[in-house]
Write a protein that holds these residues in place. Sequence first.
Motif, short mmCIF file in Angstrom:
data_model
loop_
_atom_site.label_atom_id
_atom_site.label_comp_id
_atom_site.label_asym_id
_atom_site.label_seq_id
_atom_site.Cartn_x
_atom_site.Cartn_y
_atom_site.Cartn_z
N PHE A 425 0.82 -1.21 0.00
CA PHE A 425 0.00 0.00 0.00
C PHE A 425 0.86 1.26 0.00
CE2 PHE A 425 -4.06 -2.08 1.66
CZ PHE A 425 -4.75 -1.82 0.48
N TYR A 426 1.85 1.32 0.87
CA TYR A 426 2.69 2.50 0.92
C TYR A 426 3.48 2.66 -0.38
CZ TYR A 426 1.90 4.29 5.57
OH TYR A 426 1.32 4.88 6.67
N ALA A 427 3.96 1.58 -0.92
CA ALA A 427 4.69 1.65 -2.19
C ALA A 427 3.78 2.16 -3.30
CB ALA A 427 5.26 0.28 -2.55
N SER A 428 2.54 1.66 -3.34
CA SER A 428 1.61 2.08 -4.38
C SER A 428 1.24 3.55 -4.24
CB SER A 428 0.35 1.21 -4.32
OG SER A 428 -0.53 1.52 -5.37
N THR A 429 1.03 3.99 -2.98
CA THR A 429 0.70 5.39 -2.75
C THR A 429 1.83 6.31 -3.17
OG1 THR A 429 -0.74 4.82 -0.88
CG2 THR A 429 0.08 7.08 -0.98
N PHE A 430 3.07 5.95 -2.79
CA PHE A 430 4.17 6.85 -3.04
C PHE A 430 4.70 6.78 -4.46
CE2 PHE A 430 3.95 7.28 1.46
CZ PHE A 430 4.39 8.56 1.69
N ASP A 431 4.48 5.66 -5.16
CA ASP A 431 4.89 5.70 -6.56
C ASP A 431 3.95 6.61 -7.36
OD1 ASP A 431 2.63 4.13 -7.27
OD2 ASP A 431 3.76 2.27 -7.12
N ALA A 432 2.68 6.68 -6.93
CA ALA A 432 1.73 7.57 -7.60
C ALA A 432 2.11 9.03 -7.41
CB ALA A 432 0.31 7.32 -7.08
N ILE A 433 2.38 9.43 -6.16
CA ILE A 433 2.69 10.84 -5.93
C ILE A 433 4.09 11.20 -6.41
CG2 ILE A 433 1.09 10.99 -3.98
CD1 ILE A 433 3.45 10.96 -2.11
N THR A 434 5.02 10.22 -6.41
CA THR A 434 6.35 10.49 -6.96
C THR A 434 6.26 10.79 -8.45
OG1 THR A 434 7.43 9.06 -5.33
CG2 THR A 434 8.66 9.54 -7.33
N LEU A 435 5.43 10.04 -9.16
CA LEU A 435 5.24 10.27 -10.59
C LEU A 435 4.70 11.67 -10.83
CD1 LEU A 435 5.42 8.64 -13.30
CD2 LEU A 435 2.96 8.31 -13.08
N VAL A 436 3.77 12.11 -9.96
CA VAL A 436 3.17 13.43 -10.12
C VAL A 436 4.16 14.54 -9.80
CG1 VAL A 436 1.41 15.00 -9.23
CG2 VAL A 436 0.82 12.63 -9.74
N VAL A 437 4.85 14.43 -8.65
CA VAL A 437 5.78 15.49 -8.25
C VAL A 437 6.95 15.59 -9.23
CG1 VAL A 437 7.33 16.27 -6.42
CG2 VAL A 437 5.13 15.31 -5.83
N ALA A 438 7.36 14.47 -9.80
CA ALA A 438 8.39 14.53 -10.84
C ALA A 438 7.89 15.34 -12.04
CB ALA A 438 8.77 13.12 -11.28
N GLY A 439 6.59 15.30 -12.28
CA GLY A 439 6.00 16.11 -13.34
C GLY A 439 6.10 17.60 -13.07
N TYR A 440 6.10 17.98 -11.79
CA TYR A 440 6.29 19.39 -11.44
C TYR A 440 7.65 19.89 -11.93
CZ TYR A 440 2.32 20.22 -8.26
OH TYR A 440 1.08 20.43 -7.75
N SER A 441 8.63 18.99 -11.95
CA SER A 441 9.99 19.38 -12.34
C SER A 441 10.17 19.50 -13.84
CB SER A 441 10.99 18.35 -11.79
OG SER A 441 10.98 18.34 -10.38
N GLU A 442 9.18 19.06 -14.61
CA GLU A 442 9.25 19.16 -16.07
C GLU A 442 8.61 20.48 -16.51
OE1 GLU A 442 10.69 17.26 -18.15
OE2 GLU A 442 10.75 15.19 -17.43
N LYS A 443 9.31 21.21 -17.34
CA LYS A 443 8.74 22.47 -17.80
C LYS A 443 7.68 22.23 -18.88
CE LYS A 443 11.87 23.75 -21.58
NZ LYS A 443 12.79 24.80 -22.09
N SER A 444 7.67 21.05 -19.47
CA SER A 444 6.67 20.72 -20.48
C SER A 444 6.33 19.24 -20.40
CB SER A 444 7.20 21.05 -21.88
OG SER A 444 6.23 20.72 -22.87
N LEU A 445 5.08 18.97 -20.06
CA LEU A 445 4.62 17.58 -19.95
C LEU A 445 3.15 17.56 -20.29
CD1 LEU A 445 5.56 14.71 -19.13
CD2 LEU A 445 4.68 15.20 -16.85
N GLN A 446 2.79 16.94 -21.38
CA GLN A 446 1.43 17.04 -21.88
C GLN A 446 0.67 15.73 -21.72
OE1 GLN A 446 1.17 18.35 -25.97
NE2 GLN A 446 -0.81 19.30 -25.65
N GLY A 447 -0.61 15.86 -21.39
CA GLY A 447 -1.51 14.71 -21.34
C GLY A 447 -1.02 13.62 -20.43
N SER A 448 -0.97 12.38 -20.98
CA SER A 448 -0.60 11.22 -20.18
C SER A 448 0.89 10.92 -20.25
CB SER A 448 -1.37 9.98 -20.67
OG SER A 448 -1.12 9.76 -22.05
#
Length: 510
Positions: A425-448
């Motif tokens: 459960f913790y691994a599943s929760t944190f891989d989801a938010i890690t994927l999202v926060v890594a997207g914050y670091s991208e200046k351009s990331l579209q759609g999926s």
Amino acid sequence: MKRSMGHRQGIDWVLTLVPLAIIALLSAVLMLFPGRAGEILEKLRDIFVNQWGFFYIILGLGVLCMALGLAVSKKGEIRFGNLEKPRYGNFSWGAMIFTSTMAADILYWSLIEWCYYYSQSSQVIEGATLSQKQEFASAYPLFHWGPIPWAFYILPACAYAYMMFVKKRQRQTLSEACRPLLGKRVDTKAGTWIDIFSIVGLLAGTATTFSLATPLLAGAAAKLTGINSTPALSVLFLVVIGLVFMVAVLTGMKAISHLATGCVVVFCVLLGIFVLFGPKVYLIETGITAIGNVADQFLHMATWMDPLRVSGTGGSGFPQNWTIFYWAYWISWFVATPFFIARISEGRTLRQTVLGGLSCGLLGTYTSFLVFGGFGLYLQTSGEENLAMALERGKPPEQVILQIFEHLPFQKLALVVLILAMIAFYASTFDAITLVVAGYSEKSLQGSGEPRRGLRAFWAVVFLLLPVALLFSESTLTMLQNISILAAFPLGIIMICILASFWKELKQRK
């Protein structure tokens, strides 16, 4: 200063490094000056929770009403993206929604939350009888993990999905979601600080979340093996969790989907053990009664502020200690989790996302609380164990939970499944938010599209370093929990801006 100055090779270094530096500095201050910092945080908590607590209550009701209103309106037919059918099937989608949120927290609190309420029911209900204590302890967990907190995730997820798949914007950040309201100001310092503050609040919240898992995991392992439960053992479990979610997040959405499905399977096995060897009739009747009480008293629960505490003539402070705390805690996670829900909802309509998301979340949450919580409550009310008294007298909550497992005929098997479930459960929760926060670091990331692997690995390590550094200081963890609660107030204002922007765009849509 334009945000573009912080870009280099497609990476937003400002949003990558500044939040990390702030959290590191904050952690150092809390460790070096814990007493003074604790006093300041308590004063701030008193302001934002005890004096401005009505803000969270009103926001919660407003978000739920808006979510349901949009779902049943014509706007509910809006489809996120141009896919002929949803990207993920109903089971995979529902599993990822449940496991991408605070699923491990749900498992933890399912086993122990009723115990706190059972003890405090006498403060809320004068001369509370055994029946009243049971009803109070079984109903309030369902309310605190019910429609309102799930709406904090599902409605912003719809706003993000609209931004990503209908408007096709290239930035996947909170500031970008505010663009319809704030305009070009999101491209300046104002937008940058919105995103920096959001990431800082999320990092503080995740550090405290890990603190719930590790003592219970270490205690369960110690009970299985006979070794002592130490901070080093807790760190070992953090590393194991980190390795699992790092592999998943580096592999991508396919691995995350498989991990979420595996989580649900392990979760169902643990549920089956409790149901098979538990008081079946009691669990069913208590569950039906609890759901009925929440449905009957929902508006009262959602608006209870306990004003007598202000006048000093009474009051228990229960809604401040629990309801407002939970609303604030869920708000602090809306920085990342709704983005993940938005990503996996491509091809679904607004109505399907709201009603389906709420249904999946409530199904998993209520099942967990009714079975695990009901089992412990049965031990309490039948007189087999006085778990509430043990907790009230200072017994660590993880030890109280392990005491519950002693009443299962296959205790060691159940503990193994518990360990596997919490790690997954913790691994599943944190891989989801890690994927999202890594997207914050991208200046351009579209759609999926997915952020680059290097950024995913970086944030995976960051999410581990803070809990490891703070694991040896219980007072610091408590203070960080206060920080996450305090951060929820301005995050709540940001949420209002995002929802106002979403509403503005929906009104302009023909």
